[in-house]
Scaffold this motif. Structure first.
Motif, PDB file in Angstrom:
ATOM      1  N   LEU A   1     -13.410   6.466  -1.381  1.00  0.00           N
ATOM      2  CA  LEU A   1     -13.513   5.467  -0.309  1.00  0.00           C
ATOM      3  C   LEU A   1     -13.039   4.082  -0.718  1.00  0.00           C
ATOM      4  CD1 LEU A   1     -17.057   6.334   1.108  1.00  0.00           C
ATOM      5  CD2 LEU A   1     -14.862   7.052   2.014  1.00  0.00           C
ATOM      6  N   GLU A   2     -13.334   3.681  -1.957  1.00  0.00           N
ATOM      7  CA  GLU A   2     -13.119   2.296  -2.370  1.00  0.00           C
ATOM      8  C   GLU A   2     -11.690   1.818  -2.133  1.00  0.00           C
ATOM      9  OE1 GLU A   2     -16.195   0.843  -5.750  1.00  0.00           O
ATOM     10  OE2 GLU A   2     -14.544   2.065  -6.446  1.00  0.00           O
ATOM     11  N   HIS A   3     -11.583   0.705  -1.415  1.00  0.00           N
ATOM     12  CA  HIS A   3     -10.298   0.016  -1.196  1.00  0.00           C
ATOM     13  C   HIS A   3      -9.280   0.897  -0.459  1.00  0.00           C
ATOM     14  CE1 HIS A   3     -11.903  -3.011  -3.846  1.00  0.00           C
ATOM     15  NE2 HIS A   3     -12.067  -2.107  -4.787  1.00  0.00           N
ATOM     16  N   THR A   4      -9.757   1.869   0.318  1.00  0.00           N
ATOM     17  CA  THR A   4      -8.837   2.758   1.035  1.00  0.00           C
ATOM     18  C   THR A   4      -8.798   2.426   2.522  1.00  0.00           C
ATOM     19  OG1 THR A   4     -10.524   4.433   1.506  1.00  0.00           O
ATOM     20  CG2 THR A   4      -9.301   4.652  -0.563  1.00  0.00           C
ATOM     21  N   VAL A   5      -7.763   2.950   3.181  1.00  0.00           N
ATOM     22  CA  VAL A   5      -7.672   2.964   4.646  1.00  0.00           C
ATOM     23  C   VAL A   5      -7.402   4.412   5.029  1.00  0.00           C
ATOM     24  CG1 VAL A   5      -6.503   2.075   6.686  1.00  0.00           C
ATOM     25  CG2 VAL A   5      -6.688   0.649   4.638  1.00  0.00           C
TER      26      VAL A   5
ATOM     27  N   PHE B   1     -11.840   0.792   4.664  1.00  0.00           N
ATOM     28  CA  PHE B   1     -12.860   0.623   3.637  1.00  0.00           C
ATOM     29  C   PHE B   1     -12.469  -0.519   2.699  1.00  0.00           C
ATOM     30  CE2 PHE B   1     -13.314   5.112   4.870  1.00  0.00           C
ATOM     31  CZ  PHE B   1     -14.648   5.102   5.216  1.00  0.00           C
ATOM     32  N   LYS B   2     -11.235  -0.929   2.781  1.00  0.00           N
ATOM     33  CA  LYS B   2     -10.747  -2.098   2.042  1.00  0.00           C
ATOM     34  C   LYS B   2     -11.112  -3.339   2.866  1.00  0.00           C
ATOM     35  CE  LYS B   2      -6.281  -4.185   0.807  1.00  0.00           C
ATOM     36  NZ  LYS B   2      -6.642  -4.766  -0.487  1.00  0.00           N
ATOM     37  N   GLU B   3     -11.796  -4.282   2.238  1.00  0.00           N
ATOM     38  CA  GLU B   3     -12.279  -5.461   2.964  1.00  0.00           C
ATOM     39  C   GLU B   3     -11.126  -6.382   3.332  1.00  0.00           C
ATOM     40  OE1 GLU B   3     -15.559  -9.072   2.479  1.00  0.00           O
ATOM     41  OE2 GLU B   3     -15.328  -7.551   0.909  1.00  0.00           O
TER      42      GLU B   3
ATOM     43  N   MET C   1       0.841  -1.199   0.000  1.00  0.00           N
ATOM     44  CA  MET C   1       0.000   0.000   0.000  1.00  0.00           C
ATOM     45  C   MET C   1       0.876   1.248   0.000  1.00  0.00           C
ATOM     46  SD  MET C   1      -2.872  -1.293   2.754  1.00  0.00           S
ATOM     47  CE  MET C   1      -4.175  -0.216   2.195  1.00  0.00           C
ATOM     48  N   GLU C   2       0.283   2.362  -0.453  1.00  0.00           N
ATOM     49  CA  GLU C   2       0.988   3.639  -0.499  1.00  0.00           C
ATOM     50  C   GLU C   2       0.042   4.757  -0.090  1.00  0.00           C
ATOM     51  OE1 GLU C   2       2.192   4.418  -4.484  1.00  0.00           O
ATOM     52  OE2 GLU C   2       0.155   4.258  -5.327  1.00  0.00           O
TER      53      GLU C   2
ATOM     54  N   ASP D   1      -3.847   0.267  -2.158  1.00  0.00           N
ATOM     55  CA  ASP D   1      -2.908  -0.627  -2.840  1.00  0.00           C
ATOM     56  C   ASP D   1      -2.281   0.060  -4.042  1.00  0.00           C
ATOM     57  OD1 ASP D   1      -2.966  -2.881  -1.236  1.00  0.00           O
ATOM     58  OD2 ASP D   1      -4.730  -3.712  -2.231  1.00  0.00           O
ATOM     59  N   LYS D   2      -1.007  -0.187  -4.242  1.00  0.00           N
ATOM     60  CA  LYS D   2      -0.285   0.416  -5.367  1.00  0.00           C
ATOM     61  C   LYS D   2      -0.835  -0.056  -6.708  1.00  0.00           C
ATOM     62  CE  LYS D   2       3.945   0.551  -2.585  1.00  0.00           C
ATOM     63  NZ  LYS D   2       5.298  -0.018  -2.385  1.00  0.00           N
ATOM     64  N   THR D   3      -1.449  -1.225  -6.728  1.00  0.00           N
ATOM     65  CA  THR D   3      -1.953  -1.797  -7.983  1.00  0.00           C
ATOM     66  C   THR D   3      -3.360  -1.327  -8.332  1.00  0.00           C
ATOM     67  OG1 THR D   3      -2.744  -3.725  -6.751  1.00  0.00           O
ATOM     68  CG2 THR D   3      -0.537  -3.865  -7.739  1.00  0.00           C
TER      69      THR D   3
END
Length: 507
Positions: free
Chosen positions: A328-332, A349-351, A290-291, A309-311
């Motif tokens: 929000l999607e896939h974030t912390v 928000f990342k599962e 992650m970044e 995630d970097k990807t």
């Protein structure tokens, strides 16, 4: 065609005719949709050309929002990793409704009179009759700009839904504009007004409770930020029909609001803390894949950090809905005290899923251990809210911990955690913003008896306001009474339980 084999000729003829009719309708609908999409795209491009007449967007900024609906179009150009950008909202007719852009650095300075002249000139260029309806109500001075608040007054009172806000930098640049249309047929005032005295008498007779509040001098009329013992009544938030004197909140409660059961808190169970992890990233669970994608501070001394995630692949859709989802999607997300570097909250928000199946009691043990490990100074003041054992659809159990100081509940400041039953990890933390030393240093002063403290209510007035109505069958605005300071007209929030003074909200 295969389904028609072997059937009578007249049946085949009828069904083929029906098929041709359906196909023709589908082709017409498809053509209509294509034409409509072309029209929408053409309109969007036209409105974008208008938007670009108001701002000069640097080449390094990317068009992030390009959205249109029946009300108009919205555009946002911004740089990666920044929340600042060039925002424009136009009506379907191309009229400017909202604008925001960064301040251009310059040594140029103009006078206060010139700033106001630029504001009013810009307003009348957009809406040439605006100043026939709007009156300058307030000017707020900032370090690098002035913000002008224009309102439409009816019966000497500003409407809530008709106003214009314009912010001009000290160099004369327009940096913010928001317009809500003036009303050419404003709401009518009541023929007679209800008497104030019975309304004020209800406030005196209302239920008042003693509690602790952490109050910031930025927002409340207190000499300094800190803990205050106060008397509070929820009746302060009631409003009243100016024509009849009817309690509008009481009516709403009877129609819509369910009475919630009294909250119960129990002492925190004693558990052994873990060995604390060294960094905030480790505590939250940030991985090397992650970044940081955004970071910024707010006016209250806190830094917000967002990882992903970097990807992760950015969506190509530039709609407003997708922009909000992408935030929000896939974030912390985490909040950190800028001065001390202490963690004050985070949310995944990342599962995250695992192979465990923990019980509610096991998740509670993890939550209490987390507090003992990373917030030990708060533990002596914590009690846990009693609640039903349950998990949400994401397999998370939520736990609420209240703060109590010398027997009094500290309202508005608490811990909330969620624990994932499949991983045993904390997926969300909400911590108090105050430092634990504030609790340690607090010395409660003798409280005034409530009847003596309520003498401060002689300085309370029932003040007329226009209030926006949201029911379709109701008028847009309604004249109401609200409780405010007789002298300053600021809303009342508490009575200082030590001094007997009103504590007001700085609007």
């Amino acid at each position: 065609i295969a389904s028609l084999v072997g059937k009578p000729l007249n049946t085949i003829t009828i069904q083929l005719h029906r098929a041709r009719v359906r196909l023709k309708q589908q082709l017409e609908q498809s053509t209509h949709r294509t034409i409509k999409q072309q029209d929408v795209k053409s309109m969007l491009n036209h409105l974008k050309e208008i938007a670009l007449q108001y701002v000069s967007v640097p080449a390094s900024f990317t068009l992030t929002i390009e959205d249109i609906d029946e009300d108009g179009a919205t555009f946002l150009w911004k740089e990666d990793g920044s929340d600042e950008g060039y925002y424009i909202n136009l009506s379907a007719e191309g009229k400017l409704l909202s604008l925001s852009q960064p301040v251009c650095p310059t040594d140029k300075m103009i006078s206060d009179e010139q700033q106001q002249f630029i504001a009013e000139q810009f307003l009348t260029e957009q809406y040439n009759e605006a100043l026939n309806y709007f009156t300058l109500a307030t000017i707020k001075t900032k370090a690098e700009s002035k913000r002008y608040y224009y309102k439409q007054f009816v019966y000497g009172i500003p409407l809530q839904s008709s106003y214009c806000t314009i912010e001009i930098s000290n160099s004369g640049q327009l940096i913010n504009f928001e317009y809500k249309a003036y009303q050419t047929s404003p709401p009518k005032t009541p023929a007679t007004l209800a008497a104030k005295e019975p309304i004020l008498e209800q406030l005196t007779k209302a239920e008042w409770t003693a509690q602790l509040e952490y109050l910031s001098s930025n927002y409340y009329t207190v000499p300094h930020s800190g803990l205050y013992a106060v008397y509070h009544s929820t009746f302060l938030y009631h409003s009243f029909d100016a024509a009849t004197g009817e309690d509008l909140l009481k009516q709403k409660e009877a129609e819509e609001i369910e009475i919630e059961p009294q909250e119960r808190f129990v002492p925190l169970r004693q558990v052994e803390p873990d060995v604390p992890l060294a960094t905030i990233e480790e505590i939250i669970g940030i991985t090397p894949t992650m970044e940081v994608i955004r970071q910024g501070d707010d006016d209250d001394g806190y830094i917000g950090i967002v990882w992903r995630d970097k990807t992760y692949k950015q969506p190509t859709d530039k709609s407003m809905n997708q922009f909000m989802l992408d935030r929000l999607e896939h974030t912390v997300k985490a909040t950190v005290n800028e001065e001390t570097g202490e963690l004050r909250g985070f949310v995944w928000f990342k599962e995250r899923t695992g192979s465990l199946s923990l019980s509610f009691e096991q998740c509670e043990e993890i939550a209490v251990k987390f507090l003992n490990t990373y917030f030990p100074a708060f533990v002596p003041y914590l009690q846990m809210k009693v609640q039903d054992a349950s998990f949400n659809e994401a397999n998370r159990a939520f736990f609420h911990f209240g703060l109590f100081v010398q027997g009094l509940p500290l309202e508005g400041e608490f811990f909330m955690l969620s624990v994932n039953k499949t991983t045993g990890l904390v997926d969300m933390l909400r911590a108090p913003k105050l430092d634990a030393r504030v609790l340690e240093d607090f010395q409660i002063q003798p409280k005034l008896p409530i009847e003596q403290a309520k003498e401060a209510l002689k300085d309370v007035d029932a003040v007329l306001e226009w209030d926006k109505r949201y029911k379709k069958e109701a008028p847009d605005e309604m004249l109401i009474y609200r409780f405010k300071s007789r002298e300053s007209k600021l809303p009342i929030r508490y009575i200082n339980a030590t001094t007997g003074e009103l504590i007001l909200w700085k609007e």
